[in-house]
Design a protein around this motif. Structure first.
Motif, PDB file in Angstrom:
ATOM      1  N   VAL A 125      -4.359   6.119  10.148  1.00  0.00           N
ATOM      2  CA  VAL A 125      -3.100   6.733  10.578  1.00  0.00           C
ATOM      3  C   VAL A 125      -2.737   6.293  11.993  1.00  0.00           C
ATOM      4  N   ALA A 126      -3.730   6.224  12.873  1.00  0.00           N
ATOM      5  CA  ALA A 126      -3.478   5.822  14.264  1.00  0.00           C
ATOM      6  C   ALA A 126      -3.032   4.363  14.350  1.00  0.00           C
ATOM      7  N   LEU A 127      -3.554   3.492  13.478  1.00  0.00           N
ATOM      8  CA  LEU A 127      -3.152   2.089  13.473  1.00  0.00           C
ATOM      9  C   LEU A 127      -1.742   1.915  12.905  1.00  0.00           C
ATOM     10  N   LEU A 128      -1.378   2.750  11.935  1.00  0.00           N
ATOM     11  CA  LEU A 128      -0.051   2.665  11.343  1.00  0.00           C
ATOM     12  C   LEU A 128       1.023   3.268  12.246  1.00  0.00           C
ATOM     13  N   ILE A 254      -0.920  14.621  11.284  1.00  0.00           N
ATOM     14  CA  ILE A 254      -0.728  13.879  10.037  1.00  0.00           C
ATOM     15  C   ILE A 254      -2.086  13.540   9.422  1.00  0.00           C
ATOM     16  N   ALA A 255      -3.009  13.043  10.253  1.00  0.00           N
ATOM     17  CA  ALA A 255      -4.352  12.692   9.763  1.00  0.00           C
ATOM     18  C   ALA A 255      -5.095  13.931   9.273  1.00  0.00           C
ATOM     19  N   LEU A 256      -5.001  15.015  10.029  1.00  0.00           N
ATOM     20  CA  LEU A 256      -5.684  16.252   9.637  1.00  0.00           C
ATOM     21  C   LEU A 256      -5.146  16.790   8.313  1.00  0.00           C
ATOM     22  N   ILE A 257      -3.825  16.727   8.141  1.00  0.00           N
ATOM     23  CA  ILE A 257      -3.212  17.229   6.899  1.00  0.00           C
ATOM     24  C   ILE A 257      -3.595  16.353   5.715  1.00  0.00           C
ATOM     25  N   ILE A 258      -3.605  15.034   5.922  1.00  0.00           N
ATOM     26  CA  ILE A 258      -4.018  14.127   4.840  1.00  0.00           C
ATOM     27  C   ILE A 258      -5.448  14.430   4.404  1.00  0.00           C
ATOM     28  N   TRP A 337     -10.645  12.959  15.208  1.00  0.00           N
ATOM     29  CA  TRP A 337     -10.241  12.943  16.614  1.00  0.00           C
ATOM     30  C   TRP A 337     -10.768  11.743  17.396  1.00  0.00           C
ATOM     31  N   PRO A 338     -12.072  11.422  17.364  1.00  0.00           N
ATOM     32  CA  PRO A 338     -12.547  10.259  18.125  1.00  0.00           C
ATOM     33  C   PRO A 338     -11.874   8.956  17.698  1.00  0.00           C
TER      34      PRO A 338
END
Length: 451
Positions: A125-128, A254-258, A337-338
């Motif tokens: 998600v962070a890369l996108l 977004i990452a947490l919800i996914i 998170w990390p």
């Protein structure tokens, strides 16, 4: 000076008056038997509103913050004896050592596997979606990176040395390990001399019942404690502090919800062969308390109630998995998170990451989630370990401090829900899940009618 003092006193009394109205309203909802999780979320919303309203006078919440501190102290009071007694009581009810070993391996394996998946999701998600956006880094004056203990030193520190001192210092993992030794010894002695351990078993069974009642007393204060904690946090930080880092917040959630919806929902549906919608409805009190308190330990008593009374997990499985999960299951803090912070920091400082670095992020996240078990601030330590492994500037951690409290609510909800998921899967695999309880239309927890 006198006018300033008068204004200060007026603002303090106004916040206390508003808080009194909110608390009376929460008591009224309890009398009307409004669900526990619903009251917690109402308290969260009220606290957020009150805190933002008085953001310019954050110091006026000193009296209100005391309520939150009292609640946190009550939770701390119960965690150590609860973990020790429940772990011992759950294990001594298992007479088969092979079964105990199997449950332990399954539990830790699920924790590590879901943390690895969480790191992959956070990284993807962070890369996108670049969480740095147009953010420009500036190292805060006087910032000092936290000292990172070596992996082996962390392991050594978490082994029980003086259980009384460990308990006094609030170190949960050493107490858990000490409880494991006591429980296994009781089982071994009981296999040869059952009469010798009967009084001890009776004592722990009795202590379990008593502590369950103490837990109910403490949980009655949860909505009021949540209101005070959230109001104080919102008043201290406000929207102005959060605005520059809005993309980091968005990417994190977004990452947490996914992870929450697809990984947890997929495991419950695909592996557990259970209805995921029904599961999330059952787990709602755990999710609400974890999100509001930002503490896996504070959520532990609620999660035990949810697992045994709403989901249908057997007491011996719940009492083993839940305390262990509160100590070492960090899907949100140690996985998602990390990974996101690593990408964020690399973008802010212009340090490119390779595919090898991406693999390293996932591997180190999983390993560090073991090493930080029982360490205060596991998210910060895990993130520091990952940044160090990648050779990224540790000053990057200071950039996310302003929004960490807000994101920590979602991280903790994912951590606690992950423990609930793992306990459910293990119970199902061991035929220790009462599907009649899981499938019934729920009545709320027994504490819902309590003030």
């Amino acid at each position: 000076m006198n006018n300033n003092l008068l204004t200060a006193l007026q603002d303090n009394w106004i916040t206390l008056l508003i808080s009194a109205v909110v608390i009376v309203g929460l008591i009224y909802l309890a009398k009307k038997r409004v669900g526990f999780g619903t009251r917690v979320m109402i308290a969260l919303g009220a606290g957020l509103g009150a805190g933002l309203l008085f953001n310019s006078f954050a110091w006026a919440f000193e009296g209100v913050s005391t309520i939150g501190s009292i609640y946190v102290n009550l939770i701390r009071m119960i965690v150590i004896p609860l973990v020790f007694v429940l772990v011992v009581n759950s294990i001594i009810s298992i007479t088969n050592i092979a079964f105990l070993r199997k449950i332990g391996i399954k539990t830790i394996s699920w924790f590590l596997a879901t943390t690895g998946i969480a790191a992959i999701i956070g990284l993807t998600v962070a890369l996108l979606i670049n969480p740095a956006g147009s953010f420009e880094a500036s190292t805060p004056q006087g910032f000092e990176a936290r000292e990172i203990p070596s992996f082996f030193q962390v392991i050594l520190d978490q082994l029980p040395n003086n259980p009384i001192q460990d308990a006094a210092n609030g170190k949960v993992l050493p107490i858990l390990i000490f409880g494991l030794f006591i429980a296994v010894a009781i089982v071994k002695v009981g296999a040869k001399k059952p009469e010798a351990v009967e009084p001890v078993k009776a004592l722990f069974a009795s202590l379990t019942e008593v502590l369950h009642q103490v837990v109910k007393f403490v949980l009655r204060f949860t909505p009021y404690g949540v209101y005070a904690l959230i109001a104080t946090m919102a008043a201290r930080y406000g929207w102005e502090t959060l605005e520059p880092l809005i993309w980091l917040i968005i990417v994190s959630y977004i990452a947490l919800i996914i992870h929450f919806v697809f990984v947890f929902g997929g495991l419950i549906s695909g592996v557990g062969k259970l209805n995921p919608f029904q599961f999330f409805k059952k787990a709602y009190p755990t999710i609400a308390v974890a999100f509001s308190t930002r503490s896996s330990y504070a959520t532990l008593p609620v999660n035990l109630e949810v697992l045994t009374k709403r989901v249908g997990v057997s007491s011996r499985i719940a009492s083993f998995v839940a305390p262990l999960g509160a100590t070492m299951n960090f899907n949100g803090c140690g996985g998602i998170w990390p990974a996101i912070v690593a990408v964020f920091v690399s973008n802010v400082y212009g340090v490119p990451l390779s595919v090898t670095d991406y693999v390293l992020i996932v591997v180190v996240s999983v390993i560090s989630s073991i090493g930080v078990a029982g360490v205060p601030g596991p998210a910060s330590i895990s993130t520091t370990v990952v940044l160090t492994a990648l050779g990224l500037p540790l000053e990057g951690i200071a950039l996310v401090v302003a929004v960490e409290s807000l994101i920590d609510m979602g991280r903790t909800a994912v951590n606690a829900t992950g423990t609930t998921v793992v306990a459910t899967l293990i119970a199902k695999s061991e035929n220790e899940l009462d599907e009649a309880v899981f499938g019934r239309k729920d009545t709320e927890l027994e504490l819902t009618s309590a003030v």
